[in-house]
Scaffold this active site. Structure first.
Site, PDB file in Angstrom:
ATOM      1  N   TYR A  20       0.847  -1.192   0.000  1.00 39.46           N
ATOM      2  CA  TYR A  20       0.000   0.000   0.000  1.00 39.46           C
ATOM      3  C   TYR A  20       0.886   1.246   0.000  1.00 39.46           C
ATOM      4  O   TYR A  20       0.642   2.198  -0.751  1.00 39.46           O
ATOM      5  CB  TYR A  20      -0.914  -0.020   1.214  1.00 39.46           C
ATOM      6  CG  TYR A  20      -1.908   1.113   1.271  1.00 39.46           C
ATOM      7  CD1 TYR A  20      -3.056   1.085   0.485  1.00 39.46           C
ATOM      8  CD2 TYR A  20      -1.719   2.191   2.122  1.00 39.46           C
ATOM      9  CE1 TYR A  20      -3.989   2.120   0.536  1.00 39.46           C
ATOM     10  CE2 TYR A  20      -2.638   3.227   2.194  1.00 39.46           C
ATOM     11  CZ  TYR A  20      -3.767   3.191   1.395  1.00 39.46           C
ATOM     12  OH  TYR A  20      -4.679   4.212   1.452  1.00 39.46           O
ATOM     13  N   LYS A  29       0.973   4.219  -2.964  1.00 36.33           N
ATOM     14  CA  LYS A  29       0.695   5.601  -2.581  1.00 36.33           C
ATOM     15  C   LYS A  29       1.931   6.489  -2.766  1.00 36.33           C
ATOM     16  O   LYS A  29       1.818   7.668  -3.132  1.00 36.33           O
ATOM     17  CB  LYS A  29       0.191   5.669  -1.143  1.00 36.33           C
ATOM     18  CG  LYS A  29      -1.193   5.038  -0.955  1.00 36.33           C
ATOM     19  CD  LYS A  29      -2.241   5.705  -1.834  1.00 36.33           C
ATOM     20  CE  LYS A  29      -3.637   5.170  -1.578  1.00 36.33           C
ATOM     21  NZ  LYS A  29      -4.672   5.834  -2.401  1.00 36.33           N
TER      22      LYS A  29
END
Length: 263
Positions: free
Chosen positions: A149, A153
């Site tokens: 993640y 990002k």
């Protein structure tokens, strides 16, 4: 009516931050296209705000193009593209690694921003518009509990920083908003862990406030952090060595300088 006369596209607009943004923009006078794959909730939000709903799987570039076309055909143009669709990862690179899930996560969290920017640019250039992508604090700092993640990002942050000066020259401002843990479905699997560790969970309205601040005053390429207990502001990245001449002067590499042509 701060956004009166503006047309906004919000991906991931059926729930959480996206739904909050759709409501806030509409309350400010904007016409809003809600784009999502949750047809029931997305249509309900669009009806609530007097906007339009379109099913949009952001992993598919054609779906982003269709969402922009709806904004243009229904409301006459596009001023604000909020590329917010995102999901959590929930696995690592050990025995739990899932290649199929990995492609889905990267497709939504990163490709969805890339495809959204590509689709929205022609319409935004015509009206001097804005793009805001939802990144995360995980894109600004290490994220040991979910490094994949953090990777997608961080990629969104890098994309926005690189596009900032490039698109500013075309009259389009691009920014990212980087919230800490917010009260959305992404944290449902570990919310209790956060609370037991004393980590405050941001309310959706707090994150929406930051988005509005960015839409008001964000400068090209800025990535704004959102953290409980302190005002949101652009993250000031440490000054890296970067490309420089032999005498130490910084070199700015233009996009066209990186284009190779066969002789």
């Amino acid at each position: 009516m701060e956004f009166a006369g503006k047309v906004a596209l919000v991906t991931g607009g059926a729930n959480g931050i996206g739904a909050g943004l759709a409501r806030r923009l509409a309350a400010g006078g904007a016409s809003v296209v809600v784009a999502d794959v949750d047809d029931e909730r997305g249509a309900a939000v669009a009806d609530e705000v007097g906007g339009a709903y379109t099913r949009c799987d952001v992993r598919d570039p054609a779906a982003s193009a269709a969402a922009v076309e709806l904004a243009v055909s229904r409301f006459g143009g596009l001023d604000l593209a909020v590329l917010n669709a995102g999901i959590g990862t929930g696995f690592g690179l050990g025995d739990d690694f899932d290649p199929g899930r990995y492609r889905d996560v990267m497709g939504i969290n990163l490709d969805g921003v890339v495809y959204g920017v590509h689709a929205a640019l022609p319409a935004l250039r015509e009206r001097g518009g804005r793009i805001v992508a939802t990144a995360s604090m995980a894109g600004l700092m290490p994220m040991p509990m979910d490094p994949l993640y953090g990777a997608n990002k961080a990629a969104v942050v890098g994309l926005v920083r690189g596009l900032g000066p490039l698109l500013a020259a075309e009259g389009v401002t691009v920014n990212a908003v980087c919230p800490s843990f917010a009260d959305t479905g992404i944290i449902s699997g570990f919310r209790d862990t956060l609370e037991s560790a004393g980590m405050p969970v941001l309310g959706v309205d707090d994150v929406v406030d930051a988005f509005v601040s960015v839409l008001r005053s964000g400068q090209p390429g800025e990535c704004w952090f959102v953290q409980a207990g302190r005002p949101s502001a652009p993250f000031r990245f440490p000054n890296p060595p970067g490309p420089r001449t032999a005498s130490g002067e910084r070199v700015t590499l233009r996009h066209d300088a990186l284009t190779n042509e066969e002789s």
